[in-house]
Structure formats: structure tokens, C-alpha cells
Design an enzyme around this catalytic site. Structure first.
Site, mmCIF file in Angstrom:
data_model
loop_
_atom_site.group_PDB
_atom_site.id
_atom_site.type_symbol
_atom_site.label_atom_id
_atom_site.label_comp_id
_atom_site.label_asym_id
_atom_site.label_seq_id
_atom_site.Cartn_x
_atom_site.Cartn_y
_atom_site.Cartn_z
ATOM 1 N N LEU A 17 18.779 45.464 41.241
ATOM 2 C CA LEU A 17 19.626 44.272 41.423
ATOM 3 C C LEU A 17 20.423 44.368 42.711
ATOM 4 O O LEU A 17 21.012 45.406 43.015
ATOM 5 C CB LEU A 17 20.583 44.142 40.228
ATOM 6 C CG LEU A 17 21.638 43.027 40.283
ATOM 7 C CD1 LEU A 17 21.858 42.438 38.889
ATOM 8 C CD2 LEU A 17 22.973 43.516 40.861
ATOM 9 N N LEU A 18 20.427 43.296 43.461
ATOM 10 C CA LEU A 18 21.257 43.200 44.671
ATOM 11 C C LEU A 18 22.438 42.288 44.366
ATOM 12 O O LEU A 18 22.275 41.299 43.663
ATOM 13 C CB LEU A 18 20.396 42.644 45.806
ATOM 14 C CG LEU A 18 21.064 42.179 47.109
ATOM 15 C CD1 LEU A 18 20.084 42.333 48.277
ATOM 16 C CD2 LEU A 18 21.572 40.743 47.052
ATOM 17 N N ASN A 19 23.641 42.662 44.888
ATOM 18 C CA ASN A 19 24.674 41.625 44.956
ATOM 19 C C ASN A 19 25.280 41.554 46.350
ATOM 20 O O ASN A 19 24.494 41.366 47.291
ATOM 21 C CB ASN A 19 25.664 41.644 43.777
ATOM 22 C CG ASN A 19 26.405 42.922 43.494
ATOM 23 O OD1 ASN A 19 25.819 43.948 43.228
ATOM 24 N ND2 ASN A 19 27.721 42.856 43.511
ATOM 25 N N ASP A 20 26.568 41.668 46.531
ATOM 26 C CA ASP A 20 27.213 41.296 47.797
ATOM 27 C C ASP A 20 26.589 41.904 49.063
ATOM 28 O O ASP A 20 26.253 43.091 49.073
ATOM 29 C CB ASP A 20 28.668 41.787 47.813
ATOM 30 C CG ASP A 20 29.403 41.508 46.533
ATOM 31 O OD1 ASP A 20 28.873 40.830 45.671
ATOM 32 O OD2 ASP A 20 30.533 42.006 46.409
ATOM 33 N N GLN A 36 25.189 45.606 48.017
ATOM 34 C CA GLN A 36 25.376 46.233 46.718
ATOM 35 C C GLN A 36 24.016 46.325 46.043
ATOM 36 O O GLN A 36 23.283 45.325 45.952
ATOM 37 C CB GLN A 36 26.322 45.380 45.859
ATOM 38 C CG GLN A 36 27.762 45.430 46.326
ATOM 39 C CD GLN A 36 28.431 46.727 45.905
ATOM 40 O OE1 GLN A 36 28.813 46.882 44.765
ATOM 41 N NE2 GLN A 36 28.578 47.661 46.833
ATOM 42 N N SER A 80 31.935 47.075 47.186
ATOM 43 C CA SER A 80 31.752 46.370 48.461
ATOM 44 C C SER A 80 32.702 46.816 49.560
ATOM 45 O O SER A 80 33.788 47.327 49.296
ATOM 46 C CB SER A 80 31.911 44.871 48.242
ATOM 47 O OG SER A 80 30.768 44.388 47.605
ATOM 48 N N ARG A 137 40.076 46.011 45.852
ATOM 49 C CA ARG A 137 38.776 46.377 46.427
ATOM 50 C C ARG A 137 38.315 45.469 47.576
ATOM 51 O O ARG A 137 38.953 44.504 47.919
ATOM 52 C CB ARG A 137 37.721 46.356 45.326
ATOM 53 C CG ARG A 137 37.579 45.031 44.597
ATOM 54 C CD ARG A 137 36.437 45.109 43.577
ATOM 55 N NE ARG A 137 36.389 43.953 42.699
ATOM 56 C CZ ARG A 137 36.956 43.881 41.503
ATOM 57 N NH1 ARG A 137 37.636 44.904 41.037
ATOM 58 N NH2 ARG A 137 36.864 42.780 40.780
ATOM 59 N N ASP A 138 37.144 45.827 48.088
ATOM 60 C CA ASP A 138 36.400 45.067 49.102
ATOM 61 C C ASP A 138 37.095 45.060 50.466
ATOM 62 O O ASP A 138 37.410 43.994 51.021
ATOM 63 C CB ASP A 138 36.152 43.614 48.624
ATOM 64 C CG ASP A 138 35.569 43.557 47.221
ATOM 65 O OD1 ASP A 138 34.954 44.568 46.805
ATOM 66 O OD2 ASP A 138 35.728 42.533 46.532
ATOM 67 N N GLU A 191 38.429 38.293 45.185
ATOM 68 C CA GLU A 191 37.418 39.258 45.631
ATOM 69 C C GLU A 191 37.004 38.952 47.074
ATOM 70 O O GLU A 191 37.103 37.821 47.548
ATOM 71 C CB GLU A 191 36.179 39.183 44.722
ATOM 72 C CG GLU A 191 36.461 39.615 43.288
ATOM 73 C CD GLU A 191 35.173 39.783 42.469
ATOM 74 O OE1 GLU A 191 35.105 40.741 41.711
ATOM 75 O OE2 GLU A 191 34.246 38.955 42.597
#
Ligand code: FRU
Length: 462
Positions: A17-20, A36, A80, A137-138, A191
Site C-alpha cells: 500500500l502506498l500513501n502520502d 509512505q 511522512s 507529525r509530518d 496533517e
């Protein structure tokens, strides 16, 4: 036999799975798009950084993982973050997510590379300060014109509400708390914030999120941007609940991140697939992977409005034109692949216009009298359509960029954008356009089929 959803020119991992998007940067002759990545499963149970590189923003090569959750301070996720070149070194700033007795503990961390292939963790830079929860975060880092660096971090305050926090540094290594950029009364978390200058105005991007704080779960979230009157001022925090525009009105666009190219353009990628629960499980069923990044876009502004257009490198890509035929229902194209680009210019503001992709998997309607546009896609968790309608005073041009299982639509040169994953139901690709003024220039061009590779050429052929 279900039709594969594997994209042909968007960045996606071979499995998992890919996210940001994370750590977007130009470094030593290549573009880097980190992201991610859960390399074990098509869910959110493990987070590392994967990456792909490109010499030209068009041809991408998947490179595997860069940062794994292998330290106490990032054991529950290399979350992230962003990248910056400092004195020839590639600095990756990310959130180390850890949990102790169910309590979330986050640190903003640094990793360094000098070759863009090997990444050495330098450890945590700082923990969340007093007054904030573990939802901190991030980190997005920016070199400041006058010298030194700024970092914005997405946060939740002790009162359970969201904020964006500023840090400053003389050298990118020693960081001091610089106060609050903005606060929310409506959202429990902010976020993926980002601050940069665009054509001489400060711009803030962020993702407001509703959370159930008791259950520590996300309820809903979306992505916004705004042009600011002045840079961040901790003595006058912004109200993050007002003054923003949505960056994309399609269905699948979240956690965008930008970076500056050597020639000064601001390029944006986002996570194209913010699917939830049942929709996510269904979309990934039978596939080795789920989710991809959007195509790279140039971010620019028209006054206070943030606009996006496909990067020049993609727009200038030669492709094979496909002729259309005139039918009773409109102009019909039947390209033999689903990876193509379609443009229509000099449209008539007073005339309705309809686009139907792949016999109704996705469609677009411009209502000239109501001054609205509606985008629909066939729902895959039940009968009917997912629908979005937004105001548009007049339609003058459109650009539609398609891949195997996605459609990205840019209206009026990028004033309004719609990004969506679509479920391929038919192996026959088609595009029908109705209501087109006879004199309007239109073109459908197939995109080359060698833009994205999972393995270097030599390895693929062994
Ligand atoms: C946004 C986000 C970030 C976090 C990452 C974890 O989609 O929740 O806030 O760092 O994903 O994968």
C-alpha cells in the site's frame, strides 16, 4: 476475468500500500519521489519510505525502500516528512512514530544520504513539546531566503484540537520551537502542513482532519490551500478553519506535497486514492498493490487562487494522436489503450458539454445555465454513482489525463482540478464528447507505454 488496475505511468509500488508523497526533491541530477509504503500488506499496519527516481519528471524508476521502521523511536512507523539538500547532503526529515503501553510518542527525525541510494539515520531531532499530544507529525522543511530553515509540523494540542506549529533552524540540524502558525476549533488534527513562497506570496497547504479522540481514529479529512497576506507570525496565529480552498474536487486527492525544481517551478504530487474501508478493500481485491501518486503538477496562482497544471515535461511529450469519429451522440474516440491525454480548447462558455469515459466509468458535465460542473464515477461498493458538483462561472478549456485506473481533469488551464481512481470495467477504452462547438480544437493522444518501471532494464530482462 477482472481487468487489471495496474497503472502504466503513475508512481505506485509493485506490491503493498502506498500513501502520502514524502521527501520530494531534486538531488544530484535526479528527481526523488519518496512515499509512505506498507511493503507487507494492502493496509495501514506498517509504514516505511519507498521511493522512485526520475531524470525528467516523466520516466520513473521504482527503487525499493529507503527508510524502515527499525529503531525504538520509529518502530510503529516511519511516517511522512520531507527532503532538502544541505551542503551536498540529502537530508530526510520524517516522523518516528512509537507506541508505549498504547500511548503514541512521536519524534521528528533526520536521515542523511550522500548518494541518493543509502540512507543513514541520525536519530530524533526533537520530541513533541509540552501542550501537544502524540499526534505531532509530518515535518516539512523549507530553506528561508534570508538564510536558515523553517519547518512546519502538523499537530494536535492538549485540548484535542488541531494546529500547525513552526520550528526554525540556522543549519537544518539544530531546531528551536517557533510558536504556532495556526489553530483550529473545528478539526481535531491538522496533517501534512506545508509552507512556501509562490510567485512572491506565502502559501500554506494542510489537511484538516476530524478525529474521534477517545477511540484515536480518523473520521474524515481533506486537503486545502491558501495564499497568505504575510509569512507566519506566532503572535497572530491563523484561523485554520476559514479562508481556504480545496485543492482538488475529484474523489481521490490527499496529503499533497510540493518542491522547487532547479528552474524555479513549484511541483506538486498527492496521494491519489484516499479510499476508506470497504471501498479500499474492494479496489485492491485481486491486485498485488493499492494506491498511487497523482501525476506531477505545476502549482501556480491566479491572484488568491491556487491552480495546478500538468508539468511541462508531460505536456510536451510526443504521443500518437488517435482520430475521433462523429456519431449521433457526439465525437467518439476509441484508443486501444487507457493511457492517454485529451485536450479541448476554445470551448463555448454558453454551451453545455459532456464527457463520458469508458462507457460511464467516469463522466463530466458542464451546465452552462447553472454555471456548475459535475463529475461522476461509477460506485464500486454498491449501485449508483459517486458525484461532486462545484460552481464554475464559464468553461473555456479542459485537459483530461487518463491511466489504466485513474482520470485527472484540469479545467480552464488548472483553475479547477478533479482527480479520481476509476474501476476498469471494460477492456475497450472510449471517450465520448458531446456539445463540442464545431470549431473547437480537440486532440486525443496515446501516452508512451514505457514511462514507469519497477526494475532497472537489465534486471527486468534477466
Ligand atoms: C496522512 C498521514 C500522515 C502520517 C502518514 C502515516 O495520510 O496520516 O499524517 O504521517 O499518513 O502513514
Amino acid at each position: 476475468m477482472p481487468i487489471s488496475k495496474k497503472q502504466s505511468w503513475h508512481i505506485e509500488p509493485p506490491w503493498g500500500l502506498l500513501n502520502d508523497p514524502n521527501g520530494l526533491v531534486w538531488y544530484k541530477g535526479n528527481y526523488y519521489a519518496f512515499f509512505q509504503w506498507n511493503r507487507f500488506a494492502k493496509d495501514h499496519s506498517s509504514k516505511a519510505w519507498g521511493f522512485a527516481t526520475s531524470p525528467d519528471l516523466v520516466h520513473w524508476q521504482f527503487r525499493g525502500s529507503a527508510l524502515l521502521p527499525d529503531q525504538l523511536y520509529d518502530a510503529q512507523g516511519v511516517y511522512s516528512g520531507s527532503a532538502l539538500e544541505i551542503d551536498g547532503r540529502l537530508c530526510l526529515y520524517y516522523t518516528g512514530n512509537a507506541k508505549q503501553q498504547g500511548r503514541r510518542i512521536s519524534h521528528q527525525c533526520l536521515a542523511i544520504s550522500t548518494d541518493g541510494r543509502h540512507f543513514r539515520k541520525e536519530g530524533p531531532l526533537f520530541a513533541a513539546p509540552a501542550g501537544y499530544t502524540g499526534h505531532f507529525r509530518d515535518p516539512k522543511v523549507l530553506a528561508v531566503l534570508q538564510g536558515g530553515y523553517q519547518m512546519v509540523v502538523g499537530a494536535q494540542r492538549d485540548n484535542g484540537l488541531g494546529a500547525v506549529v513552526l520550528y526554525t533552524s540556522p543549519d537544518g540540524f539544530r531546531w528551536s520551537y517557533g510558536g504556532v502558525v495556526g489553530t483550529s476549533r473545528e478539526y481535531q488534527m491538522i496533517e501534512c502542513p506545508e509552507l512556501f513562497r509562490l510567485e512572491d506570496a506565502p502559501v500554506l497547504l494542510y489537511c484538516p482532519q476530524h478525529r474521534d479522540n477517545a477511540a484515536d481514529t480518523s473520521l474524515d479529512s481533506f486537503s486545502v490551500g491558501r495564499v497568505l497576506d504575510q509569512g507566519p507570525d506566532a503572535s497572530r496565529p491563523l484561523d485554520l478553519d476559514t479562508g481556504w480552498q480545496r485543492l482538488d474536487e475529484g474523489f481521490d486527492f490527499y496529503a499533497p506535497q510540493t518542491f522547487r525544481t532547479p528552474d524555479g517551478r513549484r511541483i506538486l504530487f498527492a496521494w491519489m486514492s484516499r479510499l476508506e474501508g470497504e471501498a479500499e478493500t474492494a479496489f485492491g481485491a485481486g491486485e498485488p498493490r493499492i494506491h498511487c501518486l497523482t501525476m506531477p503538477r505545476e502549482l501556480f496562482r491566479r491572484g488568491q487562487r491556487l491552480c495546478q497544471r500538468p508539468v511541462r515535461e508531460l505536456r510536451e511529450l510526443p504521443g500518437t494522436p488517435v482520430p475521433g469519429e462523429t456519431t449521433e451522440s457526439g465525437r467518439l474516440y476509441r484508443p486501444f489503450r487507457r493511457a492517454f491525454r485529451f485536450t479541448a480548447t476554445e470551448l463555448a462558455a454558453e454551451r453545455n458539454l459532456d464527457l463520458t469515459l469508458h462507457e460511464g466509468e467516469w463522466s463530466f458535465h458542464y451546465d452552462a445555465a447553472a454555471h456548475t460542473v459535475t463529475v461522476e464515477r461509477r460506485c464500486w461498493t454498491g449501485p449508483g454513482q459517486d458525484t461532486r458538483t462545484v460552481p464554475l462561472s464559464a468553461l473555456s478549456s479542459l485537459e483530461l489525463w487518463c491511466d489504466q485506473s485513474s482520470a485527472e481533469l484540469f479545467l480552464n488551464g488548472g483553475e479547477q482540478v478533479f482527480s479520481a481512481r476509476i474501476w476498469p470495467a471494460s477492456s475497450q477504452a472510449s471517450l465520448l464528447i458531446a456539445g463540442l462547438p464545431p470549431e473547437s480544437p480537440v486532440q486525443l493522444t496515446l501516452l508512451p507505454d514505457d514511462l514507469y518501471r519497477y526494475l532497472p532494464k537489465e534486471e527486468e530482462t534477466q
